[in-house]
Design an enzyme around this catalytic site. Structure first.
Site, PDB file in Angstrom:
ATOM      1  N   HIS A 221       0.865  -1.195   0.000  1.00  0.00           N
ATOM      2  CA  HIS A 221       0.000   0.000   0.000  1.00  0.00           C
ATOM      3  C   HIS A 221       0.893   1.233   0.000  1.00  0.00           C
ATOM      4  O   HIS A 221       1.512   1.528  -1.017  1.00  0.00           O
ATOM      5  CB  HIS A 221      -0.943  -0.082   1.213  1.00  0.00           C
ATOM      6  CG  HIS A 221      -1.983   0.984   1.307  1.00  0.00           C
ATOM      7  ND1 HIS A 221      -2.330   1.831   0.282  1.00  0.00           N
ATOM      8  CD2 HIS A 221      -2.784   1.334   2.357  1.00  0.00           C
ATOM      9  CE1 HIS A 221      -3.289   2.644   0.688  1.00  0.00           C
ATOM     10  NE2 HIS A 221      -3.581   2.385   1.943  1.00  0.00           N
ATOM     11  N   HIS A 260      -2.592  -2.143  -9.622  1.00  0.00           N
ATOM     12  CA  HIS A 260      -3.558  -1.460  -8.756  1.00  0.00           C
ATOM     13  C   HIS A 260      -4.834  -2.283  -8.702  1.00  0.00           C
ATOM     14  O   HIS A 260      -5.234  -2.875  -9.702  1.00  0.00           O
ATOM     15  CB  HIS A 260      -3.871  -0.053  -9.306  1.00  0.00           C
ATOM     16  CG  HIS A 260      -4.464   0.844  -8.282  1.00  0.00           C
ATOM     17  ND1 HIS A 260      -5.808   0.823  -7.970  1.00  0.00           N
ATOM     18  CD2 HIS A 260      -3.902   1.780  -7.488  1.00  0.00           C
ATOM     19  CE1 HIS A 260      -6.038   1.716  -7.027  1.00  0.00           C
ATOM     20  NE2 HIS A 260      -4.914   2.309  -6.711  1.00  0.00           N
ATOM     21  N   ASP A 313       2.618   5.548  -6.844  1.00  0.00           N
ATOM     22  CA  ASP A 313       3.866   5.464  -6.058  1.00  0.00           C
ATOM     23  C   ASP A 313       5.107   5.273  -6.898  1.00  0.00           C
ATOM     24  O   ASP A 313       6.213   5.245  -6.352  1.00  0.00           O
ATOM     25  CB  ASP A 313       3.753   4.298  -5.064  1.00  0.00           C
ATOM     26  CG  ASP A 313       2.741   4.629  -3.981  1.00  0.00           C
ATOM     27  OD1 ASP A 313       1.976   3.743  -3.580  1.00  0.00           O
ATOM     28  OD2 ASP A 313       2.700   5.813  -3.578  1.00  0.00           O
TER      29      ASP A 313
HETATM   30  C1  SDX Z   1      -1.452   2.365  -3.438  1.00  0.00           C
HETATM   31  O1  SDX Z   1      -6.140   1.016  -3.305  1.00  0.00           O
HETATM   32  C2  SDX Z   1      -5.671   2.173  -3.529  1.00  0.00           C
HETATM   33  O2  SDX Z   1      -6.295   3.090  -4.016  1.00  0.00           O
HETATM   34  C3  SDX Z   1      -4.232   2.352  -3.102  1.00  0.00           C
HETATM   35  C4  SDX Z   1      -3.589   3.677  -3.526  1.00  0.00           C
HETATM   36  C5  SDX Z   1      -4.181   4.833  -2.778  1.00  0.00           C
HETATM   37  O3  SDX Z   1      -4.140   5.960  -3.307  1.00  0.00           O
HETATM   38  O4  SDX Z   1      -4.568   4.645  -1.606  1.00  0.00           O
HETATM   39  O5  SDX Z   1      -3.771   3.879  -4.909  1.00  0.00           O
HETATM   40  C6  SDX Z   1      -2.097   3.687  -3.208  1.00  0.00           C
HETATM   41  O6  SDX Z   1      -1.402   1.579  -2.541  1.00  0.00           O
HETATM   42  C7  SDX Z   1      -0.934   2.060  -4.809  1.00  0.00           C
HETATM   43  C8  SDX Z   1      -0.380   0.615  -4.904  1.00  0.00           C
HETATM   44  C9  SDX Z   1       1.053   0.626  -4.334  1.00  0.00           C
HETATM   45  N1  SDX Z   1       1.520  -0.778  -4.234  1.00  0.00           N
HETATM   46  C10 SDX Z   1       2.444  -1.257  -5.076  1.00  0.00           C
HETATM   47  O7  SDX Z   1       2.923  -0.649  -6.025  1.00  0.00           O
HETATM   48  C11 SDX Z   1       2.865  -2.687  -4.751  1.00  0.00           C
HETATM   49  C12 SDX Z   1       2.927  -3.513  -6.036  1.00  0.00           C
HETATM   50  N2  SDX Z   1       1.551  -3.741  -6.545  1.00  0.00           N
HETATM   51  C13 SDX Z   1       0.855  -4.845  -6.091  1.00  0.00           C
HETATM   52  O8  SDX Z   1       1.330  -5.730  -5.215  1.00  0.00           O
HETATM   53  C14 SDX Z   1      -0.584  -4.997  -6.554  1.00  0.00           C
HETATM   54  O9  SDX Z   1      -0.691  -4.538  -7.839  1.00  0.00           O
HETATM   55  C15 SDX Z   1      -1.620  -4.356  -5.672  1.00  0.00           C
HETATM   56  C16 SDX Z   1      -1.479  -4.830  -4.276  1.00  0.00           C
HETATM   57  C17 SDX Z   1      -1.489  -2.889  -5.735  1.00  0.00           C
HETATM   58  C18 SDX Z   1      -2.990  -4.748  -6.202  1.00  0.00           C
HETATM   59  O10 SDX Z   1      -3.087  -6.110  -6.066  1.00  0.00           O
HETATM   60  P1  SDX Z   1      -4.412  -6.900  -6.508  1.00  0.00           P
HETATM   61  O11 SDX Z   1      -5.413  -6.021  -7.138  1.00  0.00           O
HETATM   62  O12 SDX Z   1      -4.835  -7.725  -5.352  1.00  0.00           O
HETATM   63  O13 SDX Z   1      -3.882  -7.796  -7.684  1.00  0.00           O
HETATM   64  P2  SDX Z   1      -3.160  -9.159  -7.469  1.00  0.00           P
HETATM   65  O14 SDX Z   1      -2.180  -9.028  -6.332  1.00  0.00           O
HETATM   66  O15 SDX Z   1      -4.200 -10.229  -7.402  1.00  0.00           O
HETATM   67  O16 SDX Z   1      -2.316  -9.297  -8.829  1.00  0.00           O
HETATM   68  C19 SDX Z   1      -3.001  -9.666 -10.035  1.00  0.00           C
HETATM   69  C20 SDX Z   1      -1.943 -10.212 -10.965  1.00  0.00           C
HETATM   70  C21 SDX Z   1      -1.048 -11.254 -10.286  1.00  0.00           C
HETATM   71  O17 SDX Z   1      -0.572 -12.113 -11.308  1.00  0.00           O
HETATM   72  P3  SDX Z   1      -1.240 -13.590 -11.412  1.00  0.00           P
HETATM   73  O18 SDX Z   1      -0.979 -14.235 -10.059  1.00  0.00           O
HETATM   74  O19 SDX Z   1      -2.713 -13.352 -11.661  1.00  0.00           O
HETATM   75  O20 SDX Z   1      -0.495 -14.222 -12.547  1.00  0.00           O
HETATM   76  O21 SDX Z   1      -1.052  -9.148 -11.348  1.00  0.00           O
HETATM   77  C22 SDX Z   1       0.265  -9.446 -10.905  1.00  0.00           C
HETATM   78  C23 SDX Z   1       0.124 -10.453  -9.795  1.00  0.00           C
HETATM   79  O22 SDX Z   1       1.297 -11.255  -9.703  1.00  0.00           O
HETATM   80  N3  SDX Z   1       0.829  -8.212 -10.367  1.00  0.00           N
HETATM   81  C24 SDX Z   1       2.095  -7.825 -10.550  1.00  0.00           C
HETATM   82  C25 SDX Z   1       2.190  -6.591  -9.887  1.00  0.00           C
HETATM   83  N4  SDX Z   1       1.016  -6.283  -9.321  1.00  0.00           N
HETATM   84  C26 SDX Z   1       0.174  -7.296  -9.632  1.00  0.00           C
HETATM   85  N5  SDX Z   1       3.134  -8.403 -11.195  1.00  0.00           N
HETATM   86  C27 SDX Z   1       4.308  -7.714 -11.168  1.00  0.00           C
HETATM   87  N6  SDX Z   1       4.477  -6.513 -10.546  1.00  0.00           N
HETATM   88  C28 SDX Z   1       3.455  -5.933  -9.906  1.00  0.00           C
HETATM   89  N7  SDX Z   1       3.627  -4.767  -9.285  1.00  0.00           N
END
Ligand code: SDX
Length: 380
Positions: A221, A260, A313
């Site tokens: 997050h 996201h 971010d």
């Molecule tokens: C913020 O919610 C908000 O609004 C948050 C925010 C706010 O203003 O408050 O916008 C701020 O928190 C932004 C996000 C910051 N976090 C990161 O950058 C961390 C990296 N991103 C993730 O871990 C992920 O994308 C999330 C946690 C942000 C979202 O996760 P989801 O929606 O639960 O998606 P998921 O984890 O189920 O992933 C779906 C697929 C997966 O692949 P498969 O298992 O389906 O093959 O997408 C892949 C994930 O492996 N994936 C990524 C990835 N993010 C998702 N692969 C590589 N790199 C990534 N960053």
């Protein structure tokens, strides 16, 4: 019990209505109280945006001047809070912020008053005091005395002043001001949901905000910006970016700053931070960070098919770094902005409160007989 549908992570579940922000994840659109984030980033200030979020309308000049003056006079901390910061100065800045806000409840005359007016007063104090807590801790852990807030400076400029001990230039102050606007409010993200759950039990504003701070700290997050900067430093040069990304993805790692839960196209906030990262890099004679970031973004292009784009971010860390802000203060800066959104969520939850209590689907054993301890078999 009828068969229960389980939505892990509450993915795709709408839990309430809101007027605070509109997020269209497919179109990559974000509105605060109906105003487009692009207009607010271009023309507004963090103070004006906070007023808009809490009161649901853009302030008149007189309203803004009054609100701004209330923020400026509310920045100082009770001396006891500075003592607590000294006692825990080696802790992570988010833990210090969480602890200081928790302790502030003991000094707030309105702590148990959950009226709208009292919550606005508490919101003003917390929004004004967050930067003072973060900057004071940053100075104390370096063995320096905290710099008292300067009432002649705006919100963003005053933070940089308290952090560095000298007034920032206009461009640096505006860069942070825009960043604070962009991070202010974003619907039911994890930390805002924590705030709502706590507020829904009719606990107080401080308790709800402490819950938000604890939740925001997580690297999935708010903690992503710190991880992005660490990645950029590890990559070192633009020409190393592609190989780094390919290797990380092959190892099943996530590239922080991408993906996201809601946006399945570019996060609309990212464009403003990408622009600031480029401009600040050129201005400070350190273009390499932006060059590395853009190469990482290029290497991640194939994942766009899965709806994985840059989020808010990805570029923000390099802006903070170029403002001379240590990496472990990146999440506290996110909190310094999101306090305005969290207060908005508390106000909205209490407009028509209902306790938030979802279900869990039980999948364990049923109706087991109680076994006296002498008859229990020790594991081998
Ligand atoms: C913020 O919610 C908000 O609004 C948050 C925010 C706010 O203003 O408050 O916008 C701020 O928190 C932004 C996000 C910051 N976090 C990161 O950058 C961390 C990296 N991103 C993730 O871990 C992920 O994308 C999330 C946690 C942000 C979202 O996760 P989801 O929606 O639960 O998606 P998921 O984890 O189920 O992933 C779906 C697929 C997966 O692949 P498969 O298992 O389906 O093959 O997408 C892949 C994930 O492996 N994936 C990524 C990835 N993010 C998702 N692969 C590589 N790199 C990534 N960053």
């Amino acid at each position: 019990m009828a068969d229960q549908e389980v939505y892990r992570g509450l993915k795709g579940v709408t839990v309430d209505v809101t007027e605070a922000s509109f997020i269209d994840g497919e179109a990559g659109k974000l509105l605060y109280r109906g105003y487009n984030i692009h207009d607010l980033a271009e023309h507004s200030t963090f103070e004006e945006t906070t007023y808009l979020l809490w009161h649901g309308k853009l302030p008149t000049r007189r309203e803004l001047e009054h609100f701004d003056s209330q923020l400026r006079v509310s920045r100082t901390l009770p001396p006891e809070i500075l003592e607590i910061i000294r006692l825990i100065k080696s802790a992570h800045p988010m833990d210090v912020l969480r602890t200081a806000v928790s302790a502030l409840a003991a000094f707030d005359p309105d702590v148990n008053d959950n009226s709208f007016e009292a919550n606005i007063r508490k919101g003003i104090r917390l929004t004004a005091q967050f930067p003072t807590i973060v900057a004071a801790h940053a100075r104390i852990r370096e063995g320096k005395e905290p710099v008292p807030p300067n009432p002649n400076l705006g919100h963003a400029a005053n933070f940089l002043y308290m952090l560095h001990g000298k007034e920032p230039d206009e461009v640096s102050a505006r860069a942070l001001d825009v960043d604070l606007i962009l991070h202010a409010e974003h619907g039911s993200n994890a930390s805002a949901f924590s705030v709502r759950v706590t507020a829904s039990t009719l606990a107080d504003m401080h308790a709800a905000i402490v819950a938000g701070i604890g939740t925001l700290k997580g690297p999935l997050h708010g903690g992503a910006a710190e991880a992005v900067m660490a990645m950029v430093k590890e990559i070192g040069k633009p020409e190393n970016a592609e190989a780094y990304v390919k290797k990380a993805l092959a190892e099943g790692k996530r590239i922080m700053g991408f993906g996201h839960r809601v946006y399945k196209t570019e996060d609309p906030r990212a464009r403003h931070l990408r622009k600031l990262a480029k401009e600040m890099g050129e201005r400070m004679g350190q273009p390499e960070w932006y060059q590395i970031l853009t190469k990482v973004e290029e290497a991640m292009a194939p994942l766009r098919e899965k709806g994985i784009y840059v989020n808010v971010d990805f570029y923000s860390g390099s802006v903070y770094y170029l403002l001379g802000i240590p990496e472990d203060l990146f999440v506290p800066i996110f909190a310094m902005s999101r306090i305005s959104g969290w207060v908005t969520q508390v106000l909205e939850q209490w407009k028509d409160n209902v306790i938030i209590r979802p279900l869990l689907k039980y999948v364990g054993p049923m109706d087991l007989p109680y076994v006296p301890i002498d008859q229990r078999v020790e594991a081998a």
